[in-house]
Scaffold this motif. Structure first.
Motif, mmCIF file in Angstrom:
data_model
loop_
_atom_site.group_PDB
_atom_site.id
_atom_site.type_symbol
_atom_site.label_atom_id
_atom_site.label_comp_id
_atom_site.label_asym_id
_atom_site.label_seq_id
_atom_site.Cartn_x
_atom_site.Cartn_y
_atom_site.Cartn_z
ATOM 1 N N ARG A 1 10.227 50.886 -70.353
ATOM 2 C CA ARG A 1 9.894 52.300 -70.201
ATOM 3 C C ARG A 1 11.148 53.032 -69.768
ATOM 4 O O ARG A 1 11.828 52.611 -68.811
ATOM 5 N N ASP A 2 11.485 54.106 -70.471
ATOM 6 C CA ASP A 2 12.646 54.911 -70.115
ATOM 7 C C ASP A 2 12.361 55.688 -68.833
ATOM 8 O O ASP A 2 11.240 56.145 -68.604
ATOM 9 N N LEU A 3 13.409 55.843 -68.017
ATOM 10 C CA LEU A 3 13.311 56.577 -66.758
ATOM 11 C C LEU A 3 14.306 57.722 -66.753
ATOM 12 O O LEU A 3 15.288 57.716 -67.511
ATOM 13 N N GLN A 4 14.077 58.688 -65.885
ATOM 14 C CA GLN A 4 15.019 59.791 -65.743
ATOM 15 C C GLN A 4 16.380 59.260 -65.319
ATOM 16 O O GLN A 4 16.466 58.258 -64.614
ATOM 17 N N GLY A 5 17.425 59.918 -65.744
ATOM 18 C CA GLY A 5 18.777 59.535 -65.365
ATOM 19 C C GLY A 5 19.337 58.387 -66.168
ATOM 20 O O GLY A 5 20.359 57.817 -65.801
ATOM 21 N N GLY A 6 18.671 58.010 -67.255
ATOM 22 C CA GLY A 6 19.187 56.963 -68.123
ATOM 23 C C GLY A 6 18.791 55.556 -67.739
ATOM 24 O O GLY A 6 19.254 54.591 -68.352
ATOM 25 N N GLY A 7 17.928 55.416 -66.760
ATOM 26 C CA GLY A 7 17.474 54.089 -66.368
ATOM 27 C C GLY A 7 16.362 53.580 -67.269
ATOM 28 O O GLY A 7 15.743 54.344 -68.014
ATOM 29 N N VAL A 8 16.113 52.292 -67.198
ATOM 30 C CA VAL A 8 15.032 51.666 -67.966
ATOM 31 C C VAL A 8 14.302 50.683 -67.062
ATOM 32 O O VAL A 8 14.931 49.889 -66.363
#
Length: 156
Positions: free
Chosen positions: A120-127
């Motif tokens: 799942r993609d997260l804000q700020g480019g995290g996964v």
């Protein structure tokens, strides 16, 4: 082990969903490791720490590793299986459907296999990545531990 799966960058993690990530090297679960874990956690139950009593009274005739000791190997073994380039920070965020299916006797060897089961993609480019793991005991038909672990990968 044939070497870790190298994921070129965080956005590419999703390309590895459903793919086996391999199998780690074997780790021996010595009585010393079990005692060290007991010292760290305060869990000195005789089934783990009293070698003589375990030989007499345990159905396994040996001491066994704490279930959480077996599980605690997951982060280090997963790091043997997968490397994500361009990642500054990795955070273990949880477990799901964890089962401790078989005892790990003192002196046994364990290893882990894993498969990326979802992202799942997260804000700020995290996964957020969820891995299905299986920790097996050498020469045992049942895994010692299996379930899902979740990690968050943040970019550099």
């Amino acid at each position: 082990m044939t070497g870790p799966t190298v994921i070129p960058d965080i956005p590419s993690i999703k390309d590895f969903v459903g793919k086996p990530l391999g199998t780690s090297d074997w780790i021996t679960i010595s009585q010393e490791r079990i005692h060290t874990f007991a010292n760290a956690t305060g869990d000195y139950q005789w089934i783990h720490c009293d070698v003589e009593r375990a030989r007499r009274e345990s159905p396994f005739k040996e001491t066994i590793a704490h279930g959480y000791l077996t599980l605690s190997l997951a982060p280090v073994l997963l790091a043997e299986l997968v490397i994500v380039n361009g990642c500054e920070t990795v955070i273990n965020t949880g477990l799901e459907k964890l089962r401790l299916s078989a005892p790990v006797l003192a002196g046994s060897r364990v290893r882990m296999s894993a498969k990326l089961s979802g992202t799942r993609d997260l804000q700020g480019g995290g996964v957020r990545a969820t891995f299905r793991i299986r920790i097996e005991v050498e020469a045992s038909a049942k895994p010692a531990c299996h379930g899902y672990v979740t990690y968050v990968y943040y970019p550099s």
